[in-house]
Scaffold this motif. Sequence first.
Motif, mmCIF file in Angstrom:
data_model
loop_
_atom_site.group_PDB
_atom_site.id
_atom_site.type_symbol
_atom_site.label_atom_id
_atom_site.label_comp_id
_atom_site.label_asym_id
_atom_site.label_seq_id
_atom_site.Cartn_x
_atom_site.Cartn_y
_atom_site.Cartn_z
ATOM 1 N N SER A 23 0.807 -1.219 0.000
ATOM 2 C CA SER A 23 0.000 0.000 0.000
ATOM 3 C C SER A 23 0.840 1.269 0.000
ATOM 4 C CB SER A 23 -0.916 0.010 1.228
ATOM 5 O OG SER A 23 -1.776 -1.105 1.198
ATOM 6 N N LEU A 24 2.155 1.151 -0.087
ATOM 7 C CA LEU A 24 3.004 2.344 -0.136
ATOM 8 C C LEU A 24 2.619 3.216 -1.322
ATOM 9 C CD1 LEU A 24 6.531 1.007 0.820
ATOM 10 C CD2 LEU A 24 5.240 2.776 2.011
ATOM 11 N N ASP A 25 2.623 4.506 -1.104
ATOM 12 C CA ASP A 25 2.269 5.507 -2.118
ATOM 13 C C ASP A 25 0.811 5.415 -2.569
ATOM 14 O OD1 ASP A 25 4.776 6.725 -2.122
ATOM 15 O OD2 ASP A 25 5.564 5.230 -3.511
ATOM 16 N N GLU A 26 -0.032 4.797 -1.753
ATOM 17 C CA GLU A 26 -1.465 4.749 -2.050
ATOM 18 C C GLU A 26 -2.231 5.280 -0.842
ATOM 19 O OE1 GLU A 26 -3.113 1.407 -4.066
ATOM 20 O OE2 GLU A 26 -1.132 0.543 -4.377
ATOM 21 N N GLY A 40 -5.136 8.887 4.169
ATOM 22 C CA GLY A 40 -4.027 9.616 3.575
ATOM 23 C C GLY A 40 -3.135 8.707 2.760
ATOM 24 N N LYS A 41 -2.171 9.309 2.115
ATOM 25 C CA LYS A 41 -1.230 8.581 1.269
ATOM 26 C C LYS A 41 -0.078 8.081 2.135
ATOM 27 C CE LYS A 41 1.445 9.173 -2.947
ATOM 28 N NZ LYS A 41 1.818 10.130 -4.003
ATOM 29 N N LEU A 42 0.146 6.772 2.121
ATOM 30 C CA LEU A 42 1.174 6.150 2.955
ATOM 31 C C LEU A 42 2.547 6.375 2.330
ATOM 32 C CD1 LEU A 42 1.868 4.339 5.394
ATOM 33 C CD2 LEU A 42 1.570 2.377 3.870
ATOM 34 N N ALA A 56 -3.196 13.994 4.558
ATOM 35 C CA ALA A 56 -4.043 13.249 5.495
ATOM 36 C C ALA A 56 -5.296 14.042 5.849
ATOM 37 C CB ALA A 56 -3.268 12.921 6.760
ATOM 38 N N GLU A 57 -6.389 13.310 5.988
ATOM 39 C CA GLU A 57 -7.638 13.883 6.483
ATOM 40 C C GLU A 57 -7.980 13.167 7.782
ATOM 41 O OE1 GLU A 57 -11.893 13.010 5.136
ATOM 42 O OE2 GLU A 57 -11.407 14.889 4.119
ATOM 43 N N GLU A 58 -8.085 13.936 8.860
ATOM 44 C CA GLU A 58 -8.415 13.374 10.167
ATOM 45 C C GLU A 58 -9.875 13.656 10.471
ATOM 46 O OE1 GLU A 58 -6.602 13.608 14.638
ATOM 47 O OE2 GLU A 58 -6.970 15.501 13.614
ATOM 48 N N THR A 59 -10.589 12.635 10.916
ATOM 49 C CA THR A 59 -11.981 12.772 11.324
ATOM 50 C C THR A 59 -12.081 12.338 12.781
ATOM 51 O OG1 THR A 59 -12.710 12.237 9.086
ATOM 52 C CG2 THR A 59 -14.355 12.104 10.830
ATOM 53 N N ILE A 60 -12.602 13.228 13.623
ATOM 54 C CA ILE A 60 -12.790 12.932 15.042
ATOM 55 C C ILE A 60 -14.283 12.928 15.320
ATOM 56 C CG2 ILE A 60 -12.305 13.641 17.408
ATOM 57 C CD1 ILE A 60 -9.907 15.219 16.259
ATOM 58 N N THR A 61 -14.771 11.836 15.908
ATOM 59 C CA THR A 61 -16.184 11.717 16.247
ATOM 60 C C THR A 61 -16.331 11.803 17.758
ATOM 61 O OG1 THR A 61 -16.538 10.286 14.341
ATOM 62 C CG2 THR A 61 -18.242 10.279 16.033
ATOM 63 N N ILE A 92 -5.565 1.035 15.580
ATOM 64 C CA ILE A 92 -6.437 -0.118 15.792
ATOM 65 C C ILE A 92 -6.544 -0.943 14.520
ATOM 66 C CG2 ILE A 92 -8.815 -0.830 16.264
ATOM 67 C CD1 ILE A 92 -9.082 1.620 18.034
ATOM 68 N N LEU A 93 -6.683 -0.261 13.368
ATOM 69 C CA LEU A 93 -6.941 -0.953 12.114
ATOM 70 C C LEU A 93 -6.310 -0.172 10.967
ATOM 71 C CD1 LEU A 93 -10.200 -2.466 10.923
ATOM 72 C CD2 LEU A 93 -9.358 -0.538 9.644
ATOM 73 N N VAL A 94 -5.752 -0.898 10.007
ATOM 74 C CA VAL A 94 -5.246 -0.293 8.778
ATOM 75 C C VAL A 94 -5.916 -1.001 7.617
ATOM 76 C CG1 VAL A 94 -3.228 0.159 7.338
ATOM 77 C CG2 VAL A 94 -3.012 0.239 9.823
ATOM 78 N N SER A 95 -6.525 -0.223 6.737
ATOM 79 C CA SER A 95 -7.206 -0.797 5.588
ATOM 80 C C SER A 95 -6.516 -0.323 4.311
ATOM 81 C CB SER A 95 -8.667 -0.370 5.581
ATOM 82 O OG SER A 95 -9.305 -0.865 4.435
ATOM 83 N N PRO A 96 -6.035 -1.256 3.516
ATOM 84 C CA PRO A 96 -5.404 -0.868 2.248
ATOM 85 C C PRO A 96 -6.454 -0.396 1.254
ATOM 86 C CG PRO A 96 -5.546 -3.242 2.385
ATOM 87 C CD PRO A 96 -6.052 -2.695 3.701
ATOM 88 N N PRO A 97 -6.012 0.213 0.158
ATOM 89 C CA PRO A 97 -6.981 0.643 -0.848
ATOM 90 C C PRO A 97 -7.669 -0.549 -1.495
ATOM 91 C CG PRO A 97 -4.748 0.909 -1.648
ATOM 92 C CD PRO A 97 -4.645 0.503 -0.218
ATOM 93 N N VAL A 98 -8.872 -0.326 -2.005
ATOM 94 C CA VAL A 98 -9.608 -1.372 -2.684
ATOM 95 C C VAL A 98 -8.967 -1.612 -4.037
ATOM 96 C CG1 VAL A 98 -11.835 -2.041 -3.644
ATOM 97 C CG2 VAL A 98 -11.740 -0.770 -1.504
ATOM 98 N N ARG A 99 -8.629 -2.849 -4.313
ATOM 99 C CA ARG A 99 -8.022 -3.191 -5.594
ATOM 100 C C ARG A 99 -9.045 -3.937 -6.422
ATOM 101 N NH1 ARG A 99 -3.825 -3.213 -2.013
ATOM 102 N NH2 ARG A 99 -1.933 -2.182 -2.723
ATOM 103 N N VAL A 100 -9.361 -3.412 -7.591
ATOM 104 C CA VAL A 100 -10.365 -4.003 -8.458
ATOM 105 C C VAL A 100 -9.710 -4.992 -9.398
ATOM 106 C CG1 VAL A 100 -12.122 -3.491 -10.179
ATOM 107 C CG2 VAL A 100 -11.689 -1.877 -8.331
ATOM 108 N N GLY A 101 -10.325 -6.148 -9.534
ATOM 109 C CA GLY A 101 -9.839 -7.133 -10.506
ATOM 110 C C GLY A 101 -8.771 -8.070 -9.992
ATOM 111 N N LEU A 102 -8.521 -8.086 -8.709
ATOM 112 C CA LEU A 102 -7.514 -9.018 -8.178
ATOM 113 C C LEU A 102 -8.168 -10.170 -7.467
ATOM 114 C CD1 LEU A 102 -4.795 -6.608 -6.816
ATOM 115 C CD2 LEU A 102 -4.813 -7.835 -8.957
#
Length: 102
Positions: A23-26, A40-42, A56-61, A92-102
């Motif tokens: 996920s580097l640079d994504e 944000g972009k890693l 980076a965009e930070e969202t605080i709830t 707590i959690l890291v989610s990579p970008p969604v990859r289509v077609g893999l």
Amino acid sequence: MADDAENVPVMTVKEPLDLIRLSLDERIYVKMRNERELRGKLHAYDQHLNMVLGEAEETITTVEIDEETYEEVYRTTKRTIPMLFVRGDGVILVSPPVRVGL
């Protein structure tokens, strides 16, 4: 069509950090403690999940109780940060970008 399948780059995930490496640079999604979320972009990371995120965009709830109705009121605050260092012990959690077609 068989030639197309042979030209697909091999992306193997053998260990959990391999997913982060891919996920580097994504743009990734990071859920933090205390109801914070980052997108944000890693740019960099290490084995402790310390990370450097760009754009980076930070969202605080936050949850507040209405004093009259005793209902929960959810408020979100957003801000953008050009470059951000994220300390890994709050992740707590890291989610990579969604990859289509893999």
